[in-house]
Design an enzyme around this catalytic site. Structure first.
Site, PDB file in Angstrom:
ATOM      1  N   GLY A   1      -9.029  10.691  12.337  1.00 44.71           N
ATOM      2  CA  GLY A   1      -7.583  10.182  11.923  1.00 44.71           C
ATOM      3  C   GLY A   1      -7.775   9.619  10.329  1.00 44.71           C
TER       4      GLY A   1
ATOM      5  N   HIS B   1     -12.084  12.511  16.430  1.00 48.34           N
ATOM      6  CA  HIS B   1     -11.824  11.153  15.936  1.00 48.34           C
ATOM      7  C   HIS B   1     -11.761  11.258  14.564  1.00 48.34           C
ATOM      8  CE1 HIS B   1     -12.423   6.622  16.547  1.00 48.34           C
ATOM      9  NE2 HIS B   1     -11.709   6.799  15.582  1.00 48.34           N
TER      10      HIS B   1
ATOM     11  N   GLY C   1       2.776  -1.216  14.965  1.00 43.30           N
ATOM     12  CA  GLY C   1       2.079  -1.904  13.746  1.00 43.30           C
ATOM     13  C   GLY C   1       2.234  -1.210  12.609  1.00 43.30           C
ATOM     14  N   ARG C   2       1.400  -1.086  11.609  1.00 43.60           N
ATOM     15  CA  ARG C   2       1.299  -0.219  10.530  1.00 43.60           C
ATOM     16  C   ARG C   2       1.229   1.356  10.812  1.00 43.60           C
ATOM     17  NH1 ARG C   2      -2.755  -3.757   9.332  1.00 43.60           N
ATOM     18  NH2 ARG C   2      -2.247  -5.330   7.635  1.00 43.60           N
ATOM     19  N   ILE C   3       0.388   1.618  11.487  1.00 37.83           N
ATOM     20  CA  ILE C   3       0.289   3.140  11.660  1.00 37.83           C
ATOM     21  C   ILE C   3       1.449   3.541  12.368  1.00 37.83           C
ATOM     22  CG2 ILE C   3      -1.281   5.067  12.436  1.00 37.83           C
ATOM     23  CD1 ILE C   3      -3.657   2.971  11.983  1.00 37.83           C
TER      24      ILE C   3
ATOM     25  N   ALA D   1      -5.207   6.742  18.395  1.00 35.13           N
ATOM     26  CA  ALA D   1      -5.454   5.067  18.563  1.00 35.13           C
ATOM     27  C   ALA D   1      -6.748   5.027  19.194  1.00 35.13           C
ATOM     28  CB  ALA D   1      -4.447   4.553  19.333  1.00 35.13           C
ATOM     29  N   ARG D   2      -6.881   4.651  20.447  1.00 35.14           N
ATOM     30  CA  ARG D   2      -8.259   4.587  21.211  1.00 35.14           C
ATOM     31  C   ARG D   2      -8.184   5.253  22.516  1.00 35.14           C
ATOM     32  NH1 ARG D   2     -10.281   3.718  16.925  1.00 35.14           N
ATOM     33  NH2 ARG D   2     -11.400   2.019  16.360  1.00 35.14           N
TER      34      ARG D   2
ATOM     35  N   GLU E   1     -16.572   8.450  23.706  1.00 42.52           N
ATOM     36  CA  GLU E   1     -16.782   9.378  22.566  1.00 42.52           C
ATOM     37  C   GLU E   1     -18.420   9.437  22.458  1.00 42.52           C
ATOM     38  OE1 GLU E   1     -14.518   8.138  19.166  1.00 42.52           O
ATOM     39  OE2 GLU E   1     -12.602   8.570  20.205  1.00 42.52           O
TER      40      GLU E   1
ATOM     41  N   SER F   1       6.674  -2.226  21.469  1.00 40.07           N
ATOM     42  CA  SER F   1       5.811  -3.218  21.083  1.00 40.07           C
ATOM     43  C   SER F   1       5.700  -4.590  21.891  1.00 40.07           C
ATOM     44  CB  SER F   1       6.425  -3.556  19.489  1.00 40.07           C
ATOM     45  OG  SER F   1       5.412  -4.501  18.969  1.00 40.07           O
ATOM     46  N   ARG F   2       4.622  -5.008  21.757  1.00 36.01           N
ATOM     47  CA  ARG F   2       4.382  -6.338  22.648  1.00 36.01           C
ATOM     48  C   ARG F   2       5.332  -7.418  22.081  1.00 36.01           C
ATOM     49  NH1 ARG F   2      -1.600  -8.155  22.297  1.00 36.01           N
ATOM     50  NH2 ARG F   2      -1.256  -7.472  20.139  1.00 36.01           N
TER      51      ARG F   2
END
Ligand code: DGY
Length: 315
Positions: free
Chosen positions: A283, A281, A150-152, A233-234, A263, A172-173
């Protein structure tokens, strides 16, 4: 608002609306969130709020819009919000560059063992220059695998390709548009093959049932002893127990993490790993970007108040 937002944004909100601030700026619990849902029309929420179905299950639901301060929305049950008649918006686009910069920060810090070096120096343990001191790995010419184009993910790939002369592999999916593959001279690969062929892997996929523990013990083994894993990301994309074991045993060389599964708790065993660079966290954490995120949320709130189309409507 469940947390404090940058002053510039809060001032505008305060001028245009009746603003309720959480002056303590600590995370609200589920009961406090439920109460808020009955008190106001719009809630400015963020990643530290757990907005599951139970939060919308209140006798006098008043809220009509959740304006999320952030691009990721895995903390919001979108289906339950939609069922309760609540619109949800996020802040896409404005944090792309900053987050990609932080992914590169982690990539460079892990490759060059910057965290270890700083800890050594600050603790008074540096005995001076020597040819074999803290040798890391070169970045130029190495291969970076990006999971989530994606964008990032693409912004990180551009930095690596054009700033550091790295080769880029993408996962990517969906099919990555040819223009991106051509621009980056990149190949699109399945995850396992990407892990096997990459020196560095950076995660940029959203958190979902599909991506939960995407990087587990088996996939860490595919990255291998010289591999470096980066995550901005996560946290739940990585099985942290498996990562800890791989960092301890030399199953991978290093990891750079800005996000964690639970977190702000980070397992002590993970933090004990010298080959881990860990950031809290951050970013999107620049003045410019956090202000832009707030302005983006404000644009959605203004559109709601004017009964106009919400620019960043998720559901
Ligand atoms: C984002 O925007 O998703 C950041 O991670 C903060 O939530």
């Amino acid at each position: 608002m469940t947390r404090r937002w940058p002053d510039e944004v809060e001032d505008l909100l305060d001028q245009e609306f009746t603003l309720h601030r959480n002056t303590a700026d600590d995370p609200l619990n589920q009961q406090q969130l439920k109460t808020l849902m009955e008190q106001v029309d719009v809630v400015g929420v963020t990643v530290t709020d757990r907005l599951d179905a139970s939060v919308f299950d209140v006798p006098d639901l008043r809220v009509k819009l959740l304006a999320n301060f952030g691009v990721g929305f895995n903390h919001i049950d979108l289906e339950a919000a939609a069922a309760a008649g609540i619109a949800v918006t996020n802040t896409p686009g404005v944090l792309t560059d900053c987050t990609a910069d932080l992914a590169m920060t982690l990539l460079l810090m892990t490759a060059r063992r910057a965290g270890e070096g700083e800890r050594e120096l600050r603790s008074g343990g540096w005995s001076g220059w020597r040819p074999t001191h803290l040798l890391g790995s070169r970045v130029s010419g190495k291969t970076l695998g990006i999971i989530g184009a994606g964008r990032i993910g693409l912004a990180t790939a551009r930095r690596a390709r054009f700033g550091f002369g790295m080769k880029v592999l993408l996962n990517s999916r969906s099919e990555v548009p040819a223009e991106h593959l051509n621009e980056l001279q990149a190949e699109q690969l399945p995850i396992d093959e990407l892990l096997q062929r990459s020196d560095f892997v950076s995660l940029h996929a959203p958190s979902s049932a599909e991506t939960f523990h995407l990087i587990d013990q088996r996939r860490l083994a595919l990255l291998g002893p010289s591999g470096i894993l980066i995550n901005t990301a996560r946290g739940d994309l990585i099985d942290e127990a498996a990562l800890t074991a791989a960092l301890r045993s030399g199953g991978i060389a290093a990891a750079g993490l800005d996000v964690f599964e639970h977190e702000p708790r980070v397992p002590a065993e993970l933090l004990e790993c010298e080959n881990l660079v860990a950031l809290p966290h951050m970013g999107s954490g620049t003045v410019e970007t956090r202000t832009a995120m707030g302005m983006c949320a404000l644009a959605n709130i203004r559109a709601y108040a004017a009964d106009e189309r919400l620019p960043d409507l998720l559901t």
